[in-house]
Scaffold this motif. Structure first.
Motif, short mmCIF file in Angstrom:
data_model
loop_
_atom_site.label_atom_id
_atom_site.label_comp_id
_atom_site.label_asym_id
_atom_site.label_seq_id
_atom_site.Cartn_x
_atom_site.Cartn_y
_atom_site.Cartn_z
N ALA A 8 -25.81 51.72 5.84
CA ALA A 8 -25.76 50.29 6.15
C ALA A 8 -27.17 49.73 6.27
O ALA A 8 -27.46 48.64 5.75
CB ALA A 8 -24.98 50.05 7.44
N HIS A 9 -28.06 50.47 6.93
CA HIS A 9 -29.44 49.99 7.07
C HIS A 9 -30.13 49.94 5.71
O HIS A 9 -30.92 49.03 5.44
CB HIS A 9 -30.21 50.90 8.03
N GLU A 14 -32.15 46.67 1.17
CA GLU A 14 -32.12 46.33 -0.25
C GLU A 14 -31.75 44.87 -0.46
O GLU A 14 -32.37 44.17 -1.26
CB GLU A 14 -31.11 47.23 -0.97
N GLN A 15 -30.74 44.41 0.28
CA GLN A 15 -30.25 43.04 0.06
C GLN A 15 -31.02 42.02 0.88
O GLN A 15 -30.77 40.83 0.77
CB GLN A 15 -28.77 42.96 0.42
N MET A 16 -31.91 42.47 1.76
CA MET A 16 -32.66 41.58 2.64
C MET A 16 -31.74 40.65 3.42
O MET A 16 -31.94 39.44 3.49
CB MET A 16 -33.70 40.76 1.86
N VAL A 19 -26.08 43.58 7.33
CA VAL A 19 -24.72 43.93 6.87
C VAL A 19 -23.96 44.51 8.06
O VAL A 19 -24.57 45.04 8.99
CB VAL A 19 -24.76 44.97 5.71
N PRO A 20 -22.62 44.39 8.04
CA PRO A 20 -21.87 44.88 9.22
C PRO A 20 -21.93 46.39 9.35
O PRO A 20 -21.88 47.13 8.37
CB PRO A 20 -20.44 44.40 8.95
N LEU B 324 -37.57 51.79 8.68
CA LEU B 324 -36.36 51.82 9.52
C LEU B 324 -36.53 52.68 10.77
O LEU B 324 -35.70 52.63 11.67
CB LEU B 324 -35.17 52.34 8.71
N GLY B 325 -37.58 53.47 10.81
CA GLY B 325 -37.82 54.26 12.01
C GLY B 325 -37.15 55.62 11.97
O GLY B 325 -36.34 55.91 11.09
N PRO B 326 -37.47 56.46 12.95
CA PRO B 326 -37.07 57.86 12.92
C PRO B 326 -35.55 58.09 12.96
O PRO B 326 -35.08 59.06 12.39
CB PRO B 326 -37.76 58.46 14.14
N THR B 327 -34.78 57.21 13.64
CA THR B 327 -33.34 57.51 13.75
C THR B 327 -32.67 57.51 12.37
O THR B 327 -31.79 58.33 12.11
CB THR B 327 -32.60 56.48 14.64
#
Lengths: 504, 383
Positions: A8-9, A14-16, A19-20, B324-327
């Protein structure tokens, strides 16, 4: 965090845009939360500078401490905030309803509980510190305070302690609530900036996410949501304004004092208002997310602990102690651990995205029923014939659950229970045979719809199960190894007299 | 060999005056020690804040005047009247038996406040004290000297105390509160690391006089306001781990030549400052020079490194997972960018042997997300 959440991250990056991360909002959102945006003075030990508070977007109250180093002004601030918070809490102590309770607990509960929302975890820390500062104060003696001050102290301490427990909803940081539901393309640390996470989720009209998150880090465009104000603001505006106030007071010129006060209020109002508006935008975004089914059951626990503490207050409460003694600490740890485990299990049961997290690491699975022996009956040791249907679920998930694990299923009626009999990897997929052990009614023939049928999609996860409440020794039977003189009740007399910053 | 490295470092810094290390910048070595960019900038004594600002990423760091005033006021309070308050705290809170107290102010020597003179005086006093020839107990702002990468660094601890078990103890005075015997862990860690630099410098100074490291304790004394008051309290903090880490980082600086030799010959971070004090070097050219040095961005750099915003922009530009960091990062071992992770997850990229297992897990995770989000209303949770 698992690979599904990580995915999700990545998508957000990617989409800037955000997202849920979950299907549901797992926190209760009161229809009338009390929003508090606290600001503190840099460098001082949790010295309040200002707070904006209110239960609606319009007409919030702004409280400002003109000279945060002045002890009397701090207490006047604590009393003002205390009246707002206590009015709000008391408005939830009007209606009780009866509950059936096992044991000797109270037989009725308040029908609603307060909910205080702050921008970020720093805001919770400020309220916890304020609670610690206020709860030992006395209304008589050397440094008397208004009665509402120690009351505020005890309630804030209660709320801050409840906030440490997973799944509670009486005091929450809004950035945390947003981050639980939405994944952004930045780190957890950056997500604690309210303007920044809001920039990912819902940037202002005509503003790109890139621009919104850049603005969020620029204190000139977007004042920080606190608790500390930006050093640049302190230097350029706040310090001179506080000095003008001090000078006016030294001269004893009432017109100049009023003018300086008005200046400070306007200055701080401009810093705090953008956060205030963001808080309410965030709340309406969160309100639009459907609430998870099991949130209601967790709220019952909030109601129970709110009622219990409220009744304790009515009986004349003592302030919470500074440090837990051995038993208290063990009890607290046990409570927090159980709450964490329960909350995680609840979320996975309710929310198929959270369940997907478990599935990706093999701690849950979902698949299709590819074989079913629905009329299987066994005879128990007590010579009773009971239905024990067996089904085989074929799944692509990398299952790591061993035979003997008890399962529950979000796809079946609530009291459905099953037991893993065997699991056989078959190239890409795995075939898992489970025996249904509960939730089929009392007869020898299972009730309709209680046994999964051939071709049905079904998900299973481990049953967190019932665990007995741990029993801790009573205070008078603690072994000497675990008690000390420091465990006696705190000496509140000396605390009432302790100084508070630079009294001038 | 050594001279050649210094020449290269001077070249990297360019015309700007050399910035020396301070206790703060030495302490910062402990954070993200594997970052080459910062190692090179620090070792060359470059002004990171000026460089970052000129490259288009001014640092929003800075201390509030309130915090500075509070810090100074608290230190003054602790040290007033020959450290009367401090001695009370050492005796009452830390239960130390300090029979007699001799206080030495080393803020200047006969009105001379130059670091060299103060350092000589400090060494004379502390060495004699350690040898039992001088009855000192408390040394206010001694000046210590440490060689870092061949350059002299002057360090100035708040206070050094002797006669706590007949060893020197570094006393660090901080204005963050200790509430009910607990303080903010991040702030305690920063204070301890800073004090570790003093411990190392103090040991180095005594070593020159043939006195062993045991003369300096690696437990530091943290003095901070008690609860919400102005009156101080104190605690012992074990700094063994940080002293060891920092010592290791300092030896790495000695080997900076290894890193520098990998960089292009002509590389410089010179800002080409003109007579009016304005930097004339084109910002893109400076950024291009910085890009030649590998940086290791982590989100927590944002709270301590001046270059962090520059590095983050670079990490974002190449979709690095560091953003995004380590997690998140630890879920995706062996993969560096979001582009690659998503490419593998969608089957658009072919995994090599090392990535095969990760690629399968990613494809499964992507399928799970698609499966859930593809359902109407994302449901499937109907109980």
């Amino acid at each position: 965090m698992s690979k599904v959440s990580a995915m999700a991250h990545l998508e957000a990056m990617e989409q800037m845009r955000a997202v849920p991360l979950t299907v549901f909002r797992h926190r209760r959102l009161s229809i009338k939360p009390l929003v508090i945006v606290p600001l503190t003075m840099a460098g001082e030990a949790g010295a309040p500078l200002a707070a904006m508070a209110g239960t609606a977007r319009t007409a919030p109250k702004l409280l400002v401490v003109d000279q945060p180093r002045n002890r009397d002004q701090r207490f006047a601030f604590a009393a003002d905030l205390g009246r707002i918070v206590m009015d709000y809490i008391n408005s939830h102590r009007l209606h009780r309803r009866d509950v059936t309770s096992r044991g000797d607990g109270p037989t009725s509960r308040y029908s609603d509980a307060p909910q205080i929302l702050v921008p970020n975890p720093g805001g919770i820390k400020v309220l916890a510190d304020l609670g610690r500062m206020c709860r030992f104060r006395k209304t008589d003696g050397d440094y008397p305070v208004q009665p509402v001050v120690p009351l505020l102290g005890m309630w804030l301490t209660f709320l801050a302690e409840s906030a440490e427990q997973a799944g509670t909803s009486m005091l929450l940081p809004v950035t945390g609530m947003l981050g639980e539901h939405w994944a952004t393309g930045q780190s957890v640390m950056e997500d604690q900036n309210l303007a920044s996470i809001m920039g990912w989720i819902a940037p202002a009209d005509g503003v790109s996410v890139e621009q919104a998150i850049a603005d969020a880090e620029n204190p000139a465009v977007c004042p920080p949501a606190g608790p500390a104000t930006s050093p640049e603001f302190d230097k350029t505006y706040l310090a001179p304004a506080v000095k003008r106030f001090d000078d006016a007071r030294a001269l004893g010129d009432p017109t100049a004092i009023t003018a300086a006060e008005t200046d400070l209020r306007e200055l701080i109002g401009e810093q705090i208002k953008p956060t205030w508006r963001l808080m309410w935008s965030a709340i309406s975004l969160l309100r639009a997310v459907p609430e998870a089914p099991r949130t209601a059951a967790r709220f019952e626990r909030d109601l129970a602990s709110f009622t219990a503490y409220s009744d304790y207050q009515d009986e004349g409460a003592l302030p919470q102690r500074k440090r837990d003694a051995a038993i208290g600490a063990a009890r607290r740890l046990s409570r927090l651990e159980r709450a964490q485990a329960d909350f995680e299990a609840d979320m996975a049961f309710d929310d198929s995205l959270v369940l997907a997290d478990l599935r990706s690491v093999g701690e849950a699975f979902a698949g299709t029923v590819t074989a079913a022996e629905t009329d299987r009956v066994v005879t128990t040791a007590k010579n009773r014939r009971v239905p024990r249907p067996r089904i085989t679920v074929t799944t692509d998930d990398p299952v790591r659950l061993a035979p003997g694990v008890i399962l529950i299923s979000p796809s079946m009626p609530n009291n459905h229970k099953a037991l893993i009999i065997s699991s056989a990897p078959d190239e890409e997929s795995t075939q898992i045979t489970v025996e249904i052990t509960g939730g089929m009614g009392r007869g020898v023939v299972p009730q309709k719809g209680t046994v999964p049928s051939l071709g049905q999609r079904i998900a299973y996860l481990p049953d967190p199960g019932w665990r007995p409440t741990p029993v801790f020794p009573e205070p008078d039977s603690i072994p000497w190894t675990h008690s000390s003189l420091a465990d006696e009740d705190p000496d509140t007399d000396t605390d009432a007299a302790e100084g508070w910053g630079d009294a001038d | 060999m050594k001279a050649a490295v210094d020449e290269r470092l001077d070249g990297l810094r360019g015309s700007a005056p050399r910035l020396t290390y301070s206790a703060r910048s030495l302490a910062a070595l402990e954070n993200n020690p594997r970052c080459t960019l910062r190692a090179v900038l620090d070792a060359s004594g470059s002004d990171k804040a000026a460089i970052a600002a000129h490259a288009g990423f001014p640092t929003p760091f800075g201390q509030s005047p309130f915090a500075i005033a509070r810090g100074n006021a608290f230190e003054a309070l602790v040290k007033a009247n020959g450290c009367a308050e401090l001695i009370r705290v050492l005796r009452e809170t830390l239960k130390l038996t300090l029979p007699e107290v001799a206080y030495q102010d080393l803020n200047d020597v006969g009105g001379n406040a130059s670091p060299e003179v103060r350092c000589t005086r400090t060494r004379q006093l502390l060495v004699n004290t350690a040898l039992g020839k001088f009855p000192g107990t408390l040394y206010d702002h001694p000046m210590l000297r440490l060689q870092v990468g061949g350059h002299t660094v002057f360090l100035e601890p708040d206070l050094v105390a002797f006669r706590i078990e007949d060893r020197f103890h570094v006393v660090e005075i901080k204005s963050f509160p200790i509430i009910d015997d607990q303080a903010d862990p991040a702030q305690v860690k920063a204070a301890t690391t800073q004090a570790s630099a003093y411990v190392i410098a103090l040991r180095a100074m005594l070593a020159e006089a043939g006195i062993g490291p045991d003369a300096v304790s690696d437990t530091i004394v943290l003095v901070a306001p008690k609860d919400f008051t102005n009156s101080p309290t104190a605690a012992f903090v074990d700094a063994r781990k940080q002293v060891a880490t920092l010592t290791r980082q300092l030896t790495r600086i000695e080997r900076i030549g290894d890193l520098v030799s990998l960089l292009p010959e002509e590389l410089t971070f010179d800002l080409a400052v003109d007579e009016a004090g304005k930097a004339q070097r084109p910002a893109e050219e400076l950024a291009a020079a910085l890009d030649q040095v590998p940086a290791l961005y982590r989100p927590d750099c944002l709270s301590h490194c001046e270059m962090a915003f520059f590095c983050r922009s670079r990490a974002r530009a190449c979709a690095s997972l560091d953003v995004l960091g380590p997690t998140v990062r630890e879920q995706l071992g062996g993969i560096d960018t979001a582009t690659m992770a998503l490419g593998l997850a969608r089957g658009e990229l072919t995994a090599d042997v090392d990535q095969a297992e990760m690629a399968a897990a990613l494809r499964h995770a992507a399928r799970l997300r698609a499966e859930v989000l593809g359902q109407p209303g994302g449901a499937g949770a109907a109980a």
